[in-house]
Motif scaffolding. Structure first.
Motif, mmCIF file in Angstrom:
data_model
loop_
_atom_site.group_PDB
_atom_site.id
_atom_site.type_symbol
_atom_site.label_atom_id
_atom_site.label_comp_id
_atom_site.label_asym_id
_atom_site.label_seq_id
_atom_site.Cartn_x
_atom_site.Cartn_y
_atom_site.Cartn_z
ATOM 1 N N ALA A 278 18.421 51.558 29.932
ATOM 2 C CA ALA A 278 17.619 51.292 31.128
ATOM 3 C C ALA A 278 16.193 50.911 30.744
ATOM 4 O O ALA A 278 15.584 50.019 31.364
ATOM 5 C CB ALA A 278 17.624 52.519 32.038
ATOM 6 N N ASP A 279 15.656 51.573 29.747
ATOM 7 C CA ASP A 279 14.323 51.225 29.260
ATOM 8 C C ASP A 279 14.295 49.776 28.759
ATOM 9 O O ASP A 279 13.360 49.017 29.063
ATOM 10 C CB ASP A 279 13.928 52.190 28.137
ATOM 11 C CG ASP A 279 12.641 51.774 27.442
ATOM 12 O OD1 ASP A 279 11.559 51.985 28.018
ATOM 13 O OD2 ASP A 279 12.720 51.231 26.321
ATOM 14 N N GLN A 280 15.328 49.395 28.036
ATOM 15 C CA GLN A 280 15.400 48.027 27.518
ATOM 16 C C GLN A 280 15.511 47.004 28.642
ATOM 17 O O GLN A 280 14.813 45.973 28.638
ATOM 18 C CB GLN A 280 16.603 47.914 26.570
ATOM 19 C CG GLN A 280 16.819 46.529 25.988
ATOM 20 C CD GLN A 280 18.070 46.460 25.128
ATOM 21 O OE1 GLN A 280 18.637 47.480 24.753
ATOM 22 N NE2 GLN A 280 18.510 45.271 24.810
ATOM 23 N N LEU A 281 16.378 47.256 29.618
ATOM 24 C CA LEU A 281 16.553 46.318 30.732
ATOM 25 C C LEU A 281 15.310 46.236 31.604
ATOM 26 O O LEU A 281 14.999 45.177 32.162
ATOM 27 C CB LEU A 281 17.772 46.729 31.569
ATOM 28 C CG LEU A 281 19.134 46.667 30.877
ATOM 29 C CD1 LEU A 281 20.233 47.144 31.813
ATOM 30 C CD2 LEU A 281 19.436 45.256 30.380
ATOM 31 N N ILE A 334 25.990 53.494 37.849
ATOM 32 C CA ILE A 334 24.568 53.838 37.725
ATOM 33 C C ILE A 334 23.763 52.636 37.235
ATOM 34 O O ILE A 334 22.698 52.311 37.791
ATOM 35 C CB ILE A 334 24.397 55.035 36.766
ATOM 36 C CG1 ILE A 334 25.075 56.276 37.358
ATOM 37 C CG2 ILE A 334 22.922 55.310 36.499
ATOM 38 C CD1 ILE A 334 25.153 57.442 36.404
ATOM 39 N N MET A 335 24.259 51.955 36.208
ATOM 40 C CA MET A 335 23.541 50.799 35.677
ATOM 41 C C MET A 335 23.476 49.671 36.703
ATOM 42 O O MET A 335 22.443 48.995 36.844
ATOM 43 C CB MET A 335 24.208 50.305 34.391
ATOM 44 C CG MET A 335 24.202 51.305 33.237
ATOM 45 S SD MET A 335 22.556 51.784 32.703
ATOM 46 C CE MET A 335 21.948 50.240 32.072
ATOM 47 N N ALA A 336 24.572 49.454 37.437
ATOM 48 C CA ALA A 336 24.575 48.408 38.459
ATOM 49 C C ALA A 336 23.617 48.755 39.598
ATOM 50 O O ALA A 336 23.001 47.866 40.194
ATOM 51 C CB ALA A 336 25.986 48.194 38.995
ATOM 52 N N GLU A 337 23.475 50.047 39.903
ATOM 53 C CA GLU A 337 22.515 50.445 40.934
ATOM 54 C C GLU A 337 21.084 50.206 40.461
ATOM 55 O O GLU A 337 20.214 49.804 41.242
ATOM 56 C CB GLU A 337 22.730 51.917 41.294
ATOM 57 C CG GLU A 337 21.935 52.386 42.494
ATOM 58 C CD GLU A 337 22.311 51.626 43.767
ATOM 59 O OE1 GLU A 337 21.403 51.330 44.564
ATOM 60 O OE2 GLU A 337 23.518 51.325 43.958
ATOM 61 N N LEU A 338 20.836 50.452 39.198
ATOM 62 C CA LEU A 338 19.497 50.217 38.662
ATOM 63 C C LEU A 338 19.116 48.739 38.728
ATOM 64 O O LEU A 338 17.949 48.397 38.952
ATOM 65 C CB LEU A 338 19.423 50.704 37.210
ATOM 66 C CG LEU A 338 19.445 52.222 37.005
ATOM 67 C CD1 LEU A 338 19.545 52.557 35.521
ATOM 68 C CD2 LEU A 338 18.204 52.871 37.608
#
Length: 590
Positions: A278-281, A334-338
């Motif tokens: 998440a930090d990278q994206l 979770i990643m798709a929500e972010l």
């Protein structure tokens, strides 16, 4: 070969008459025979592959031909040959070995003949000598756990060792040698031409039987390790909790099973990798808006979930990614929500702070607002007569909010089954707890509510404290307060670099001494509850899961514009409610 064996027996008998042959002398003779026989078998056996390693001795007459092992007859006379096993070490000259090899080469006995010779040799030994001989020869043929090590030292200080091979489940190798096909030979052995590392493959769930005994099995010792070799459970000492208005606290020891340890490790590693991705994206501007990361605090989420039931309820603040995972959400959701995609856990409309699953009421963007909401959930549990409780989480920064103290009062009056948990990660929005609070004993803030201060970096300590607190609530004693002393590696949010109010050395010190994942890993390895290779396999699987989820989160389409106002209110209200769907005619033009 028969001549050599008869000489061994005659020499043993003539030296002491009817006395027993000493164990070390018999051992030396037997190992000499086996080494010479093995060399003969390898020199006469075909090989279909033979790489040319730098450590292999080459024929000086054929510098460009494939490398071959130096026969024992070509080893210089001043080269000592050591035979080591069962604590004995004997050195014989290479001339004696060469003479024995010449006898064997001329005899040309087959494998079946050699097996018969061993049987004959066993029968020729007296009944008192036989146990000694079987003790020495049976481990060689039956492939024991204690290895036989043969070392050759040459004047050029080259050292080639025959070492045991530990079988694993990931590599397979074949050989055309009829002897090495069932008894593989490690690389670097002087007794064979095959330079590969053949290993006996086995299932991870059950132990594979070793191959049928062969006399050539003296050339290698193979040990296979399966899951049955690991310690199924162990008990660990944990840090004592500080108590407030409690006579007894959680236990000072915690039992951990192997299955629990592996599950805790996988979950914490997944949280850590997910937050780093998440930090990278976010830095790539694929994730936008607010984003508060949880890396460093994994033991809190995993320990709390291990101490309560999935039927219990939980609500937290905006640092919610880890709890969304433990409450049943997937990494993909979770990643798709972010990234705000349609496949997100809130259909891409909640973002980092608003994720929900069953019995999980998400993060909350208003500082401290989730605490009175959680008390309302606990009131519902008591009202409906369910044996359930609610966990209300907040940070050290929110601990100074007035609404939290109001909630303490009502929860204590009504004896609500509520666990108030303050995740004290040492810093609020760029401010240390010492500068923000007159009293940093957050577990005493409830005053009339009992409290615990817990090591939040130890998953076992958090688990035992949570079990204690849950039992307190279920017994009808009312709420309880817990302070988890933890640490976050990232800043407060992605807009906070996290190093303007603390040093890099401080962060590194916590990583090196108190990291929750490393602490659990060290415990399991030091107590033989897992292997390094097994934990590495989990790491690889977790990385792949995170990468697949990130790929999905960047390719899944965004929600359509005409779906923007759905899920704000109940989509099919029983009565006409004005303003519940104000943009019904809104259409996407993209």
């Amino acid at each position: 070969m028969l001549t050599i064996i008869s000489n061994v027996l005659r020499g043993s008998a003539s030296r002491n008459g009817a006395e027993l042959v000493s164990e070390s002398s018999t051992l030396r003779y037997v190992l000499q025979l086996l080494a010479v026989q093995s060399e003969c078998a390898n020199l006469t056996a075909p090989h279909d592959h033979d790489p040319d390693p730098p450590s292999r001795l080459k024929d000086p007459q054929q510098p460009h031909s494939p490398s071959v092992s130096l026969p024992l007859t070509q080893i210089p006379s001043n080269t000592p040959v050591e035979y080591k096993t069962l604590g004995h070490t004997d050195v014989v000259s290479s001339e004696a070995v060469a003479q024995e090899e010449s006898s064997v080469m001329s005899s040309g006995s087959s494998t079946s003949e050699e097996l018969s010779i061993v049987s004959l040799l066993t029968e020729r030994i007296s009944e008192r000598q036989k146990p000694v001989f079987e003790k020495i020869i049976s481990p060689v043929i039956d492939v024991p756990p204690s290895p036989v090590l043969i070392t050759v030292k040459s004047p050029a200080t080259s050292l080639v060792e025959l070492t045991p091979v530990v079988a694993n489940s990931s590599s397979k190798v074949t050989s055309s040698d009829p002897l090495t096909s069932s008894c593989p030979l490690p690389a670097g052995s002087i007794l064979g031409l095959d330079n590969s590392f053949p290993e006996i493959t086995h299932s991870l769930a059950e132990e594979t039987p070793l191959p049928e005994p062969q006399l050539a099995g003296a050339r290698v010792v193979v040990s296979a390790r399966t899951y049955a070799d690991f310690t199924p459970q162990a008990t660990f000492d944990i840090k004592k909790c500080d108590l407030h208005k409690l006579e007894d606290g959680p236990p000072l020891q915690a039992m951990l099973t192997r299955e629990e340890g592996l599950q805790y490790y996988r979950t914490m590693q997944t949280m850590r990798r997910m937050e780093l991705k998440a930090d990278q994206l976010y830095k790539q501007k694929i994730i936008r808006g607010f984003c508060h990361l949880y890396d460093g605090q994994e033991a809190c989420a995993v320990g709390i979930e291990a101490g309560i039931n999935l039927s219990d309820h939980l609500i937290t603040a905006y640092r919610a990614h880890g709890y969304t995972l433990t409450r049943g959400g997937t990494v993909r959701e979770i990643m798709a929500e972010l990234t705000g995609r349609r496949g997100g856990i809130a259909k891409g409309k909640g973002g980092s702070m608003h994720m929900y699953t069953k019995h999980f009421y998400g993060g909350n963007g208003i500082v401290g607002a989730q605490v009175p909401l959680g008390a309302g959930v606990a009131l519902a549990c008591k009202y409906l007569g369910k044996n359930e409780l609610c966990v209300c989480l907040y940070g050290d920064g929110a601990a100074n909010q007035g609404q939290i103290f109001e909630t303490y009062n009502m929860a204590s009056l009504w004896k609500l089954p509520c666990i108030f948990i303050c995740e004290n990660n040492k810093y609020g929005m760029g401010t240390s707890v010492e500068r923000a609070a007159a009293s940093t004993d957050y577990y005493k803030r409830g005053d009339f509510i009992p409290g615990l201060r817990v090591d939040g970096m130890d998953v076992l300590c958090v688990r035992e404290a949570t079990k204690f607190a849950a039992e307190h609530c279920r017994s009808g004693k009312g709420p309880i307060l817990m302070e988890l002393q933890t640490y976050r590696y990232h800043g407060h949010s992605m807009s906070d670099p996290g190093i303007s109010y603390r040093t890099r050395e401080e962060i590194q010190e916590v990583r090196s001494k108190s990291d929750p994942i490393s602490m659990l890993k060290d415990r399991m390895l030091s107590n033989n509850m897992a292997s390094v290779e097994e934990l590495k396999e989990i790491d690889v699987e977790v990385r792949k899961e995170i990468e697949d989820a990130a790929q999905f989160a960047t390719t899944d389409p965004e929600p359509p514009l005409d779906d923007l106002c759905n899920h704000i209110f109940y989509n099919d209200p029983p009565l006409e409610v004005r303003g519940t769907n104000p943009w019904t005619k809104l259409k996407s033009v993209s």
